[in-house]
Design an enzyme around this catalytic site. Structure first.
Site, PDB file in Angstrom:
ATOM      1  N   ASP A 115     -39.128 -28.067   7.153  1.00 51.99           N
ATOM      2  CA  ASP A 115     -39.123 -26.758   7.808  1.00 51.99           C
ATOM      3  C   ASP A 115     -40.387 -25.955   7.531  1.00 51.99           C
ATOM      4  OD1 ASP A 115     -36.699 -27.404   8.818  1.00 51.99           O
ATOM      5  OD2 ASP A 115     -35.570 -25.791   7.846  1.00 51.99           O
ATOM      6  N   SER A 162     -27.516 -34.211  -0.685  1.00 52.30           N
ATOM      7  CA  SER A 162     -27.473 -33.001  -1.483  1.00 52.30           C
ATOM      8  C   SER A 162     -28.863 -32.511  -1.907  1.00 52.30           C
ATOM      9  CB  SER A 162     -26.567 -33.243  -2.692  1.00 52.30           C
ATOM     10  OG  SER A 162     -26.012 -32.053  -3.150  1.00 52.30           O
ATOM     11  N   LYS A 222     -24.436 -33.815   2.723  1.00 48.65           N
ATOM     12  CA  LYS A 222     -23.620 -33.108   1.736  1.00 48.65           C
ATOM     13  C   LYS A 222     -24.257 -31.748   1.484  1.00 48.65           C
ATOM     14  CE  LYS A 222     -21.860 -32.046  -2.455  1.00 48.65           C
ATOM     15  NZ  LYS A 222     -22.338 -31.035  -3.410  1.00 48.65           N
TER      16      LYS A 222
END
Length: 442
Positions: free
Chosen positions: A312, A301, A326
């Site tokens: 990224d 999460s 999750k």
């Protein structure tokens, strides 16, 4: 994020904080989605009348006297938990437990859990708790509590059985991995969640451990960075292994601390236009120094948001093993009487538009937790200095025999205690910091 709501994105609520939903709900969440049935207002009304008939029959005809409040709460909880494993109804008592957890202190044995395959699955043990000290690992399953099978209990009921006054004991039967099932006795304690730990490792490398994303995480992180920057660290390891999540805002703020711009995470609701994007503000708190993010299958999460944002944006290297996966966001909506609901309202995506749900973050460098066996000792190494009559180095003023003896002791004694993944992360930060120095001098 513009919504004025409380958003919590943990992989599961904490032991001694009520986790709602049944084991059947967790199982059904993995099956193929069924076609959505749309009802007219008249049909909905007819079903509500049917519900009233069922309620009245249960209240009047059950063999024992029925607690009407619990019956209605169970109905609401069943409705929400049928949606996904993370939507639930919180009673007054459950809401109080959740609030206590959010404040960083609660009672229990200290494990993050969820429902899976008719048992309780451990997402991760909390640092410095009875569960961690007993050797409970992420991915373990709990099959019995005080000798009673959990398969006949809802997750909420199982949690309540593990709760209790500090100092009292609870027996858990644990199985998982290659280990044989075992029964362990834990002494309940007040669990104090310390979100941030930090220290300066060898070669002036800063180490930051985030155990969960709570209300004080952002403040504690800034204090940790300030303290270590004064010590002139050359790079950082950010350890979010076995961190099951927490508040979305905390995750965004942690990622923002290491970024000087770019997207952090986007959340997308049911409607195509229901998209929110969180972007980093100007100002990297560590000034562009190398960073390695350590993750594993217990990282979920909020941890995945941070790792995905760093990855990224090409700000650092993610190292370890595949994360939990999750990728949904829950809104907590108080109902005005001390109760509340948790409802999954959106999925979240990394800056590159990749959904984490059921997939997780793939590390840039996979490093499995391992135990290293040292087969070459320094005293056994053959070199010019071991030759009879070899000239000594006139710059070497150390006492070699004493140094070698100390090194051999370290080789023998410290290897067993080594955190292999952390050691590799430190090696990577050390290498990246040296590359940065070389680049700056060119």
């Amino acid at each position: 994020m513009s919504r004025k709501i409380i958003i919590y994105i943990s992989a599961a609520l904490v032991l001694a904080v009520v986790c709602a939903g049944s084991f059947a709900a967790a199982k059904s969440a993995k099956s193929k989605p069924e076609p959505v049935t749309r009802l007219t207002d008249e049909q909905i009304y007819e079903h509500l009348k049917k519900f009233a008939v069922v309620f009245e029959a249960a209240r009047a005809g059950f063999v024992e006297e029925v607690d009407e409040k619990k019956l209605l709460e169970a109905a609401m909880n069943g409705m929400l938990s049928s949606l996904d494993p993370h939507s639930s109804y919180l009673s007054e008592e459950e809401m109080k437990d959740f609030t206590d957890k959010s404040r960083g202190e609660f009672g229990g044995v200290g494990i993050q859990i969820t429902a899976d395959k008719g048992a309780i699955r451990v997402i991760s043990p909390i640092d410095d708790t009875p569960a961690q000290r007993a050797g409970i690992k992420a991915g373990d399953y709990i099959s019995h509590i005080d000798g009673e099978q959990v398969s006949g209990l809802t997750l909420n009921q199982a949690v309540k059985k593990m709760k209790g006054k500090p100092g009292t004991k609870v027996r858990l039967t644990i199985f998982g991995g290659e280990r044989e099932p075992r029964t362990i006795t834990l002494t309940r304690a007040i669990i104090k969640v310390k979100s941030i730990k930090h220290e300066v490792k060898e070669d002036d490398i800063g180490y930051i451990r985030i155990s969960d994303f709570g209300a004080t995480t952002t403040k504690d992180l800034r204090s940790a960075i300030t303290a270590m920057e004064k010590k002139k660290v050359t790079g950082y390891v950010l350890d979010v292994r076995n961190n099951p999540g927490g508040y979305l805002t905390a995750a965004i703020n942690v990622a923002d601390a290491f970024l000087d711009g770019g997207d952090i995470v986007s959340t997308r609701g049911r409607d195509a236009e229901d998209v929110d994007i969180a972007r980093a503000t100007s100002g990297d708190l560590i000034g562009g120094k190398p960073i390695v993010v350590l993750v594993n299958h217990g990282s979920a999460s909020a941890s995945e948001i941070v790792a995905g944002a760093i990855q990224d944006n090409r700000r650092g290297i993610v190292m370890g093993t595949q994360t939990f996966g999750k990728g949904s966001v829950q809104q907590q909506k108080p109902l005005g009487d001390g109760t509340a609901i948790h409802l999954t309202i959106a999925r979240y995506y990394t800056p590159n538009g990749t959904s984490i749900q059921a997939m997780g973050i793939t590390p840039d460098i996979e490093v499995m937790q391992s135990k290293v066996e040292v087969i070459e000792k320094r005293r056994d190494m053959f070199s010019e200095s071991t030759l009879v009559g070899a000239l000594r180095n006139d710059n070497d003023k150390s006492v070699r025999k004493k140094s070698d003896k100390k090194s051999d002791k370290n080789d023998d004694d410290e290897d067993e205690k080594e955190d292999y993944q952390l050691s590799r992360a430190i090696d990577m930060v050390r290498a990246l910091s040296k590359v940065s120095v070389i680049s700056e001098t060119k």
